[in-house]
Design an enzyme around this catalytic site. Structure first.
Site, PDB file in Angstrom:
ATOM      1  CG  LEU A   6      -1.988   1.122   1.259  1.00  0.00           C
ATOM      2  CD1 LEU A   6      -3.217   0.660   2.057  1.00  0.00           C
ATOM      3  CD2 LEU A   6      -1.481   2.442   1.832  1.00  0.00           C
ATOM      4  CG  ASP A  60      -8.170  15.421   1.555  1.00  0.00           C
ATOM      5  OD1 ASP A  60      -7.036  15.416   2.081  1.00  0.00           O
ATOM      6  OD2 ASP A  60      -8.804  16.468   1.308  1.00  0.00           O
ATOM      7  CG  ASN A  87       5.423   9.012  -0.953  1.00  0.00           C
ATOM      8  OD1 ASN A  87       6.569   9.478  -0.956  1.00  0.00           O
ATOM      9  ND2 ASN A  87       4.509   9.373  -1.853  1.00  0.00           N
ATOM     10  CE1 TYR A 152       7.169  18.369   4.147  1.00  0.00           C
ATOM     11  CE2 TYR A 152       9.424  19.161   4.416  1.00  0.00           C
ATOM     12  CZ  TYR A 152       8.524  18.268   3.867  1.00  0.00           C
ATOM     13  OH  TYR A 152       8.978  17.250   3.055  1.00  0.00           O
ATOM     14  CE  LYS A 156       7.427  15.096   5.211  1.00  0.00           C
ATOM     15  NZ  LYS A 156       6.919  13.862   4.587  1.00  0.00           N
TER      16      LYS A 156
HETATM   17  N1  LIG Z   1      10.410  16.429  -3.398  1.00  0.00           N
HETATM   18  C1  LIG Z   1      11.247  16.645  -2.413  1.00  0.00           C
HETATM   19  O1  LIG Z   1      12.194  17.422  -2.558  1.00  0.00           O
HETATM   20  C2  LIG Z   1      11.080  15.926  -1.092  1.00  0.00           C
HETATM   21  C3  LIG Z   1      12.173  15.947  -0.209  1.00  0.00           C
HETATM   22  C4  LIG Z   1      12.045  15.292   1.015  1.00  0.00           C
HETATM   23  C5  LIG Z   1      10.880  14.634   1.324  1.00  0.00           C
HETATM   24  N2  LIG Z   1       9.837  14.621   0.447  1.00  0.00           N
HETATM   25  C6  LIG Z   1       8.623  13.925   0.844  1.00  0.00           C
HETATM   26  O2  LIG Z   1       8.358  12.911  -0.104  1.00  0.00           O
HETATM   27  C7  LIG Z   1       6.970  12.616  -0.114  1.00  0.00           C
HETATM   28  C8  LIG Z   1       6.489  12.581  -1.562  1.00  0.00           C
HETATM   29  O3  LIG Z   1       6.600  13.881  -2.096  1.00  0.00           O
HETATM   30  P1  LIG Z   1       6.944  14.168  -3.633  1.00  0.00           P
HETATM   31  O4  LIG Z   1       8.233  14.886  -3.653  1.00  0.00           O
HETATM   32  O5  LIG Z   1       6.778  12.966  -4.446  1.00  0.00           O
HETATM   33  O6  LIG Z   1       5.822  15.280  -3.944  1.00  0.00           O
HETATM   34  P2  LIG Z   1       4.544  15.280  -4.902  1.00  0.00           P
HETATM   35  O7  LIG Z   1       4.949  15.012  -6.298  1.00  0.00           O
HETATM   36  O8  LIG Z   1       3.872  16.585  -4.603  1.00  0.00           O
HETATM   37  O9  LIG Z   1       3.671  14.067  -4.364  1.00  0.00           O
HETATM   38  C9  LIG Z   1       2.963  14.157  -3.132  1.00  0.00           C
HETATM   39  C10 LIG Z   1       1.955  13.044  -3.063  1.00  0.00           C
HETATM   40  O10 LIG Z   1       1.243  13.163  -1.818  1.00  0.00           O
HETATM   41  C11 LIG Z   1      -0.153  13.137  -2.108  1.00  0.00           C
HETATM   42  N3  LIG Z   1      -0.889  13.970  -1.164  1.00  0.00           N
HETATM   43  C12 LIG Z   1      -0.651  15.266  -0.825  1.00  0.00           C
HETATM   44  N4  LIG Z   1      -1.619  15.706  -0.013  1.00  0.00           N
HETATM   45  C13 LIG Z   1      -2.486  14.676   0.166  1.00  0.00           C
HETATM   46  C14 LIG Z   1      -3.706  14.534   0.885  1.00  0.00           C
HETATM   47  N5  LIG Z   1      -4.263  15.562   1.568  1.00  0.00           N
HETATM   48  N6  LIG Z   1      -4.342  13.335   0.872  1.00  0.00           N
HETATM   49  C15 LIG Z   1      -3.831  12.293   0.154  1.00  0.00           C
HETATM   50  N7  LIG Z   1      -2.680  12.380  -0.549  1.00  0.00           N
HETATM   51  C16 LIG Z   1      -2.027  13.566  -0.541  1.00  0.00           C
HETATM   52  C17 LIG Z   1      -0.287  13.699  -3.519  1.00  0.00           C
HETATM   53  O11 LIG Z   1      -1.452  13.184  -4.142  1.00  0.00           O
HETATM   54  P3  LIG Z   1      -2.786  14.034  -4.477  1.00  0.00           P
HETATM   55  O12 LIG Z   1      -2.384  15.458  -4.702  1.00  0.00           O
HETATM   56  O13 LIG Z   1      -3.330  13.343  -5.687  1.00  0.00           O
HETATM   57  O14 LIG Z   1      -3.638  13.837  -3.263  1.00  0.00           O
HETATM   58  C18 LIG Z   1       0.940  13.118  -4.204  1.00  0.00           C
HETATM   59  O15 LIG Z   1       0.663  11.839  -4.683  1.00  0.00           O
HETATM   60  C19 LIG Z   1       6.301  13.697   0.744  1.00  0.00           C
HETATM   61  O16 LIG Z   1       5.996  13.167   2.007  1.00  0.00           O
HETATM   62  C20 LIG Z   1       7.364  14.768   0.862  1.00  0.00           C
HETATM   63  O17 LIG Z   1       7.234  15.501   2.060  1.00  0.00           O
HETATM   64  C21 LIG Z   1       9.922  15.247  -0.753  1.00  0.00           C
END
Ligand SMILES: NC(=O)c1ccc[n+]([C@@H]2O[C@H](COP(=O)([O-])OP(=O)(O)OC[C@H]3O[C@@H](n4cnc5c(N)ncnc54)[C@H](OP(=O)(O)O)[C@@H]3O)[C@@H](O)[C@H]2O)c1
Length: 259
Positions: A6, A60, A87, A152, A156
């Protein structure tokens, strides 16, 4: 379903790549996010390419009841999870006192409470079967407080501390819990969190590379892992952690500011 993972936040970025990796290895999937159209597209792609079964759940996580609904649906389908990857997450840049309270609450709910809730709901089944892998996608933001992204970073750190504590609680079981900390990654995250114009996002890792780092660490059962981290960046984090706290906070704040 077989070898079922999942994955939350599977509609984009790191989560979508984690889903692709798991399907490439022949594993079935439960994909969760708000954007059902994106999840349906991914389901079609993965079922056609790899002959796996994919269940899509549009939820959500800002809604407190979402985790319970997911658990009930998965149990109702008779699915025993082998892998849980929390994630889903988002960030936002703002002075804390100027940040909209609804956004604060949603961020805590999505990044921290939903992660804890899903882990709490699915872990008893893992314990009963004495096996399973959990990966909580936190961030290098878990390593220190984050002025201008205070909630944020705190959310984390919550995920990282919870993950690490469970490693000890589950020491004598066949269950692993990985705290996975990606570095700046080229996903929708930077634009959504208003961070695209910062030094942090000048050189980003690809979501595929980051997902591979995380997936491999999870399969090894690592307690902590970085994703897409260059050695020089790792050294910088180490160095910052050795500085007096006020100096460290100023440096972290500067990293959140527009260039
Ligand atoms: N990108 C970076 O630089 C980075 C660095 C460190 C950590 N992270 C972490 O990595 C994880 C994935 O992020 P990403 O970089 O892949 O960003 P992303 O492309 O914005 O993806 C975020 C995902 O989380 C989902 N999401 C957000 N709000 C949600 C909600 N209210 N309910 C259900 N799903 C939700 C979004 O889906 P929907 O919008 O379709 O709901 C999307 O699938 C996050 O936890 C982020 O904090 C990212």
């Amino acid at each position: 379903m077989q070898n079922t993972a999942l994955i939350t936040g599977a509609s984009s970025g790191i989560g979508r790549e984690l889903a692709r990796l798991h399907a490439e290895k022949g594993g079935d999937l439960v994909l969760v996010a708000r954007r059902a159209d994106r999840l349906d597209e991914l389901k079609t792609e993965l079922e056609n390419a790899h002959g796996v079964s994919v269940l899509v759940l549009a939820e959500d996580f800002a809604e407190p009841a979402a985790a319970e609904r997911i658990f009930t649906r998965v149990a109702g389908e008779g699915i025993d999870l082998d892998v849980l990857i929390n994630n889903a997450g988002f960030g936002a840049r703002s002075l804390f006192h100027e940040q909209d309270w609804n956004e604060v609450q949603a961020m805590i709910q999505v990044n921290a409470v939903a992660l804890a809730a899903l882990t709490h709901l699915f872990l008893p089944g893992f314990v009963a079967r004495n096996r399973g892998r959990i990966m909580n996608v936190t961030s290098t933001a878990a390593l220190q407080p984050g002025p201008l992204q205070a909630i944020y970073f705190a959310s984390k750190a919550f995920g990282a501390y919870l993950s690490n504590a469970l490693v000890e609680e589950l020491r004598d079981t066949g269950i692993s819990v990985t705290n996975f900390m990606p570095t700046g990654t080229a996903t929708e995250f930077a634009a959504i969190s208003g961070m695209a114009d910062t030094r942090l996002f000048r050189n980003t890792a690809s979501p595929r590379r980051v997902a591979e780092d995380g997936y491999e660490a999870m399969m090894r059962g690592d307690m902590d892992a970085f994703g897409g981290m260059r050695p020089v960046r790792r050294f910088q984090y180490w160095l910052v952690s050795k500085l007096p706290k006020r100096t460290m906070l100023r440096i972290v704040r500067q990293a959140q500011e527009a260039e």
